[in-house]
Design an enzyme around this catalytic site. Structure first.
Site, PDB file in Angstrom:
ATOM      1  N   ALA A  44       0.827  -1.213   0.000  1.00 46.19           N
ATOM      2  CA  ALA A  44       0.000   0.000   0.000  1.00 46.19           C
ATOM      3  C   ALA A  44       0.861   1.263   0.000  1.00 46.19           C
ATOM      4  CB  ALA A  44      -0.917   0.005   1.219  1.00 46.19           C
ATOM      5  N   ALA A  93       2.032  -4.798   7.401  1.00 42.93           N
ATOM      6  CA  ALA A  93       1.554  -4.458   8.747  1.00 42.93           C
ATOM      7  C   ALA A  93       1.924  -3.032   9.065  1.00 42.93           C
ATOM      8  CB  ALA A  93       2.198  -5.388   9.786  1.00 42.93           C
ATOM      9  N   SER A  95       3.930  -1.442  11.895  1.00 45.30           N
ATOM     10  CA  SER A  95       4.926  -2.196  12.670  1.00 45.30           C
ATOM     11  C   SER A  95       5.547  -1.445  13.847  1.00 45.30           C
ATOM     12  CB  SER A  95       6.051  -2.637  11.726  1.00 45.30           C
ATOM     13  OG  SER A  95       6.794  -1.501  11.304  1.00 45.30           O
ATOM     14  N   THR A 110      -5.149  -2.657   9.482  1.00 44.26           N
ATOM     15  CA  THR A 110      -4.202  -3.397   8.625  1.00 44.26           C
ATOM     16  C   THR A 110      -3.857  -4.767   9.223  1.00 44.26           C
ATOM     17  OG1 THR A 110      -3.249  -1.422   7.656  1.00 44.26           O
ATOM     18  CG2 THR A 110      -1.860  -3.380   7.675  1.00 44.26           C
ATOM     19  N   THR A 143       5.653 -11.575  15.325  1.00 41.81           N
ATOM     20  CA  THR A 143       6.642 -11.001  16.246  1.00 41.81           C
ATOM     21  C   THR A 143       6.671 -11.717  17.595  1.00 41.81           C
ATOM     22  OG1 THR A 143       7.088  -9.000  17.543  1.00 41.81           O
ATOM     23  CG2 THR A 143       4.832  -9.320  16.853  1.00 41.81           C
ATOM     24  N   ASP A 144       7.814 -11.653  18.258  1.00 44.09           N
ATOM     25  CA  ASP A 144       7.902 -12.229  19.614  1.00 44.09           C
ATOM     26  C   ASP A 144       7.098 -11.408  20.623  1.00 44.09           C
ATOM     27  OD1 ASP A 144       9.557  -9.997  19.678  1.00 44.09           O
ATOM     28  OD2 ASP A 144      11.307 -11.045  20.493  1.00 44.09           O
ATOM     29  N   GLU A 145       6.694 -10.172  20.242  1.00 45.24           N
ATOM     30  CA  GLU A 145       5.985  -9.312  21.200  1.00 45.24           C
ATOM     31  C   GLU A 145       4.604  -9.849  21.573  1.00 45.24           C
ATOM     32  OE1 GLU A 145       6.123  -5.135  20.471  1.00 45.24           O
ATOM     33  OE2 GLU A 145       8.182  -5.204  19.743  1.00 45.24           O
ATOM     34  N   TYR A 168       0.100  -2.488  19.206  1.00 47.74           N
ATOM     35  CA  TYR A 168       0.766  -3.199  18.105  1.00 47.74           C
ATOM     36  C   TYR A 168       0.775  -4.702  18.351  1.00 47.74           C
ATOM     37  CZ  TYR A 168       4.668  -5.375  15.615  1.00 47.74           C
ATOM     38  OH  TYR A 168       5.437  -6.247  14.871  1.00 47.74           O
ATOM     39  N   LYS A 172      -1.066  -7.847  16.344  1.00 43.90           N
ATOM     40  CA  LYS A 172      -0.334  -8.974  15.742  1.00 43.90           C
ATOM     41  C   LYS A 172      -0.802 -10.294  16.362  1.00 43.90           C
ATOM     42  CE  LYS A 172       2.668  -8.941  13.139  1.00 43.90           C
ATOM     43  NZ  LYS A 172       2.697  -8.966  11.642  1.00 43.90           N
ATOM     44  N   ARG A 232      16.377  -6.102  24.565  1.00 45.26           N
ATOM     45  CA  ARG A 232      15.880  -6.667  23.314  1.00 45.26           C
ATOM     46  C   ARG A 232      16.904  -7.675  22.801  1.00 45.26           C
ATOM     47  NH1 ARG A 232      12.137  -4.689  25.191  1.00 45.26           N
ATOM     48  NH2 ARG A 232      10.558  -3.275  24.316  1.00 45.26           N
TER      49      ARG A 232
END
Ligand code: NAD
Ligand code: DAU
Length: 361
Positions: A44, A93, A95, A110, A143-145, A168, A172, A232
């Protein structure tokens, strides 16, 4: 790569969000590596989509760019009809966690609605192909989040319960649940990957590593949230893309693959290392850039630590990260230094014109 009879062998691949950071790195790897596979990039072109990222492949015969949204079912349906995709690799996404805190609704649109719209079209197009092993495959890049936040000890595992804590990661997580629901209910052959923090070429300078590099080059303050104690696990994007290549071809349908760099650092340690390496790259006395570090207000609900157990992908697909954090950061700094035109175009927003210049739209 070795061709096993049990492998999925893609013919046409729909890559969503391929003009973004990881999607572009994936296409730059895959388009030349698999010349007999046609890659269609549906993007997009939000602020995060940049066609300059794809200059190296834009004229390749096995690559097509389509400007449009995954939330547009008629468009996605027409692409399935035209290109007969056998695989989808879904990156598209919103992100960025900080943007999701400021404005969550776009993330719902999205990341959740867009993913479900895409799943619907894949289900319809693949109705008769879904029961044949390895004929079609949906790779969902997550994602690991989604697993929430860790303390000093422990790691996320594939069976760790979901506990997302930001808009976020909640969006996800919802998308992951829908992918699993489509696999379970309709038999959609899907694989999910949950990866840790990526860095490397073409990352938009809103994320910590490119932001720090850009601001150090401009001698601007480098913001560290809170005390910089959050942790992180960093992975070079080329290693992530190599993992996704393996998952696309050999990942086990229905499985979840956790991907991580085994490179955990506090944000402060990371920023200090990065600034020291910038000084080295610029031939400045060591420590010159460290005085740019500025502690600022913490991110609301800031997840303390992420870390993953990547043993499944290491064991089953023989994947392992090839970059140490220091080599990866050096390479990334070198890339930004030798791609000042990219950085300048992002800074002055002229990258947004690249679509019109290249595609006469
Ligand atoms: P990014 O923000 O750099 O790129 C996202 C891309 O998606 C952009 O090109 C954007 O134009 C496109 N896009 C957005 N909305 C769209 C829509 N409705 N239709 C089509 N295209 C759309 O993101 P990234 O960092 O490359 O991340 C890619 C994927 O990987 C995301 O799903 C993200 O959740 C996941 N992921 C990222 C990381 C990371 O560290 N960056 C780690 C693990 C997983
Ligand atoms: O873990 C995977 C996730 O990693 C991906 O799913 C996300 O798409 C990606 O953006 C990334 O999320 P983070 O929030 O961890 O990345 P970010 O670069 O925004 O921030 C990294 C850490 O640095 C985080 O603890 C917040 C902190 N930070 C960030 C920025 C932008 C700062 O201290 N200062 C900053 O200016």
């Amino acid at each position: 790569m070795t061709e096993l009879s049990t492998e999925h062998r893609p013919a046409g691949v729909l890559v969503t969000g391929g003009a973004g950071f990881i999607g572009a790195n994936f296409l730059l790897r895959m388009v030349p590596l698999y010349p007999n596979v046609h890659f269609v990039n549906l993007d997009a072109l939000t602020y995060a989509g940049n066609l300059m990222n794809l200059r190296e492949v834009q004229h390749s015969g096995n690559y097509t760019f389509v400007h449009g949204s995954i939330t547009d079912p008629a468009l996605v349906r027409s692409l399935f009809a035209q290109y007969h995709f056998t695989s989808v690799v879904h990156f598209a996404a919103e992100s960025h966690v900080d943007r999701s805190i400021r404005s969550p609704l776009g993330f719902v649109q999205t990341n959740i609605n867009g993913t479900v719209a895409l799943l619907e079209e894949a289900r319809a197009a693949w109705r008769s192909a879904m029961s044949s092993p390895n004929q079609v495959r949906f790779v969902h890049v997550s994602t690991d989040e989604v697993f929430g936040s860790l303390g000093h000890e422990g790691v996320f595992r594939p069976d760790t319960p979901y506990a997302p804590r930001s808009p976020y990661s909640a969006s996800k997580a919802a998308a992951d649940h829908f992918v699993r629901a489509y696999a379970n209910t309709y038999g959609l052959p899907a694989v999910i990957s949950n990866c840790s923090n990526n860095y490397g070429p073409f990352q938009f300078p809103e994320k910590l590593i490119p932001l720090t590099i850009l601001r150090a080059l401009n001698r601007q303050q480098v913001p560290v949230y809170g005390t910089g104690a959050n942790i992180r696990d960093w992975l070079h994007v080329h290693d992530h893309c190599a993992a996704l290549d393996l998952i696309l071809h050999k990942g086990r349908i229905g499985d979840t693959y956790l991907i991580g760099g085994a490179s955990e650092l506090t944000n402060l340690a990371l920023v200090r290392m990065l600034l020291t390496l910038v000084d080295e790259a610029l031939d400045q006395p060591e420590g010159t850039s460290l005085d740019l570090i500025t502690f600022v207000a913490d991110r609301p609900g800031h997840d303390f630590r992420y870390a993953v157990d990547a043993s499944r992908i290491r064991r089953e697909l023989a994947w392992h990260p090839s970059y140490s954090i220091e080599r990866g950061l050096r390479a990334t700094i070198a890339w930004y230094l030798s791609n000042r035109d990219w950085l300048d175009a992002v800074a002055d927003q002229s990258y947004r014109n690249y679509l019109n210049e290249q595609y006469s739209l």
